[in-house]
Design a protein around this motif. Structure first.
Motif, short mmCIF file in Angstrom:
data_model
loop_
_atom_site.label_atom_id
_atom_site.label_comp_id
_atom_site.label_asym_id
_atom_site.label_seq_id
_atom_site.Cartn_x
_atom_site.Cartn_y
_atom_site.Cartn_z
N ARG A 49 0.64 19.57 13.03
CA ARG A 49 1.40 20.74 13.47
C ARG A 49 2.17 20.42 14.74
O ARG A 49 1.76 19.57 15.54
CB ARG A 49 0.47 21.94 13.69
CG ARG A 49 -0.32 21.87 14.96
CD ARG A 49 -1.24 23.06 15.09
NE ARG A 49 -2.33 22.98 14.13
CZ ARG A 49 -3.03 24.02 13.72
NH1 ARG A 49 -2.74 25.23 14.16
NH2 ARG A 49 -4.02 23.87 12.87
N GLU A 82 3.31 26.23 16.30
CA GLU A 82 3.23 26.44 14.86
C GLU A 82 1.90 27.09 14.47
O GLU A 82 0.85 26.76 15.01
CB GLU A 82 3.40 25.12 14.10
CG GLU A 82 4.84 24.68 13.99
CD GLU A 82 5.04 23.52 13.05
OE1 GLU A 82 6.14 23.42 12.48
OE2 GLU A 82 4.11 22.70 12.89
N ARG A 140 8.68 26.58 8.29
CA ARG A 140 8.98 25.21 8.67
C ARG A 140 8.46 24.19 7.67
O ARG A 140 8.55 22.99 7.91
CB ARG A 140 8.40 24.90 10.06
CG ARG A 140 9.08 25.65 11.20
CD ARG A 140 10.54 25.24 11.34
NE ARG A 140 11.22 25.92 12.42
CZ ARG A 140 11.89 27.07 12.29
NH1 ARG A 140 11.97 27.65 11.11
NH2 ARG A 140 12.48 27.64 13.32
N THR A 169 6.65 28.63 12.42
CA THR A 169 6.82 28.59 13.86
C THR A 169 6.74 30.00 14.43
O THR A 169 7.28 30.94 13.86
CB THR A 169 8.15 27.94 14.28
OG1 THR A 169 8.23 27.92 15.70
CG2 THR A 169 9.36 28.69 13.72
#
Length: 553
Positions: free
Chosen positions: A133, A137, A417, A456
């Motif tokens: 990550r 996030e 993301r 995110t």
């Protein structure tokens, strides 16, 4: 292009080659080693070509009388590779591997096989973990745990009106399976913030697993949540939640709903809703996860039971769709993730478009059964964001397919993301579920690959959680029109700290970050306050910065 006995074609009919010596110059392994009682490392599924076999839309051949409903050919190019039939040693071959071979086409146990005299294999590398990550996030995962039972024989449960009776495994098997899940969750899924799980016996099993994870890595602390459902085999769904997430509520949806077809309970594993908040990195970040484990495809084409199976799959999808729509109407800005084992593909199986019904996009003419579109705005199917070659979480008879999905609400569109499957279960030899040696510990913890969804909490990348961000779409770095003045402030690099030119001698005695300004740059403060051109030329003064910081606290 279809396995039609009235129109035989030697391009797909292996009987044409039975008993012949053949050469496969470039083949692909579609399914890992099977397991039989006398042979723990048995045949693999293969195809003679470069393309891995995938499940495709429609009803499996011969299909349905309605020409509008797509027909899937069943991947007749799939057959099997049995290395030890003519004396070569058997070997573990993960799905996704490639090979070349010379051998004889044989027929055994109802299927055509290649019995090689020479064989060269390029092994696929597993496990393949999801990425780490990034800053700010939030990660949401899902994993079917393939009937994870403990070594305790619990009393029968008759509270649902149906007898629920658990399976019992040996202590050795229970400890081995937990160890494999610990390795898979930590090393392959990288310990997501929320992990939606399916096919778990009871809360105590999840609590045991959470404790084992912390024992393996003290920095990873999970809390377990599970509510008993209606499944007669006591496989239920739940959540494992890390300590950087606050759980506000866990509720069942539709647990007592009835299937009109026969008056039985509609949901064996009722959908489970988690409402919570990510509580690190600044302000709270609310979100919700609806965990699903829908009725399987088993018996969908059965002459005796198919009508009920199809009716149940449609009714369950409609029930979930109604829940999704109620959540969206209650909060149009809801950050909703619908995740789990849908037991459905990213396209219609021709009988019922389960995913389309839940997502809010279905073509009634292309399905045997269909209901009204209940979801508006539609959910986003994030599986479609990844490469087609990666769209699988399960392998059935050598054909890769997606059963485990993540749908997201429109409010998460800008926050998305990525989605990744953690490889190491579906592609691994079936018998590795019984092997907890260090070299293969994370492999085949389950028959499904888990996934991780990356979101995110800082869409504009300004170092401030979205829910605390007063100035969305902050542009960093920024430069004043003339240049940064003495005791003036602006974000001239991307470290989230305001830069300044100090005077000779004693400095300004001030420092500011984007967290102090609630995500606002100098240029945004100038615009919001209607300030003069001096600030545009040289940056924001100490007085302007102090006043702004006080106003946004």
């Amino acid at each position: 292009p279809s396995p039609d006995p009235t129109m035989p074609s030697c391009t797909i009919e292996f009987e044409c080659y039975e008993g012949m010596l053949v050469h496969v110059a470039s083949g692909v392994v579609g399914g890992p080693n099977q397991r039989f009682n006398s042979d723990p490392i048995a045949e693999v599924y293969i195809a003679a070509g470069d393309d891995r076999p995938f499940r495709e839309p429609g009803v499996e051949f011969p299909g349905l009388p309605d020409p509008a409903i797509a027909v899937w050919d069943g991947n007749p190019e799939v057959f099997e590779l049995d290395p030890d039939k003519l004396g070569l040693p058997n070997q573990i071959i993960p799905a996704g591997s490639t090979f070349s071979a010379t051998g004889v086409i044989g027929f055994e146990f109802g299927g055509y096989e290649l019995w090689p005299s020479t064989l060269t294999v390029e092994q696929a590398v597993i496990p393949q973990p999801v990425r780490k990550r990034e800053r700010a996030e939030l990660t949401i995962g899902s994993l079917n745990m393939f009937r994870l039972f403990d070594d305790v024989d619990d009393p029968e449960d008759n509270t649902t009106g149906r007898t629920r009776d658990d399976a019992v495994v040996s202590t050795e098997e229970y400890e081995r399976r937990k160890a494999k899940f610990v390795a898979y969750i930590l090393d392959v899924l990288n310990a997501p913030d929320v992990l939606a799980v399916q096919e778990v016996e009871k809360l105590e099993v999840l609590e045991d697993l959470a404790a084992d994870i912390t024992a393996a890595n003290p920095d990873i602390v999970y809390s377990a949540y599970l509510m008993e459902g209606n499944d007669v085999g006591t496989i239920d769904i739940g959540f494992m939640v890390r300590d950087n997430v606050a759980v506000d509520a866990i509720t069942h949806s539709g647990k007592d709903e009835i299937l009109d077809f026969d008056g039985s309970l509609l949901h064996d594993r009722p959908p489970l809703l988690l409402e919570g908040r990510s509580i690190n990195e600044g302000a709270d970040y609310p979100f919700a996860v609806l965990n699903l484990h829908n009725r399987s495809l088993g018996g969908i084409d059965s002459p005796s039971d198919g009508d009920r199976v199809r009716a149940k799959r449609l009714a369950q999808a409609q029930s979930v769709a109604a829940t999704v729509q109620a959540l969206q109407e209650s909060d149009p800005a809801i950050r909703l993730i619908v995740a789990g084992d849908f037991n459905a593909f990213e396209f219609s199986d021709g009988y019922v478009d389960v995913l389309g019904q839940i997502r809010g996009d279905v073509d009634p003419s292309a399905n045997l059964l269909s209901g009204p579109d209940l979801v508006d705005p539609d959910l986003i199917n994030q599986v479609l964001s990844i490469e087609p070659s990666e769209r699988y979480s399960f392998i059935f008879r050598g054909s890769a397919q997606v059963l485990d999905h993540a749908l997201t609400s429109m409010a998460l569109d800008n926050s998305f993301r990525g989605l990744m499957y953690g490889r190491g279960n579906a592609d691994a030899a079936l018998d590795l579920i019984n092997d907890d040696s260090p070299a293969v510990l994370p492999l085949r913890s389950s028959d499904h690959d888990g996934f991780v969804l990356f979101l995110t909490k800082d869409v504009d990348g300004d170092g401030v959680n979205d829910d605390a961000d007063v100035c969305p779409m902050t542009v960093i770095p920024e430069m004043p029109a003339v240049g940064l003045g003495t005791n003036r402030f602006a974000l001239t690099d991307d470290d989230f700290e305001f830069d300044t030119n100090g005077p000779n001698g004693k400095g300004p005695g001030r420092s500011y970050s984007t967290e102090d300004t609630a995500g606002c740059s100098c240029s945004q403060i100038i615009e919001a306050e209607g300030l003069g051109k001096g600030h545009e030329k040289f940056g924001c003064s100490i007085g302007v910065m102090d006043n702004w910081v006080r106003s946004v606290r």
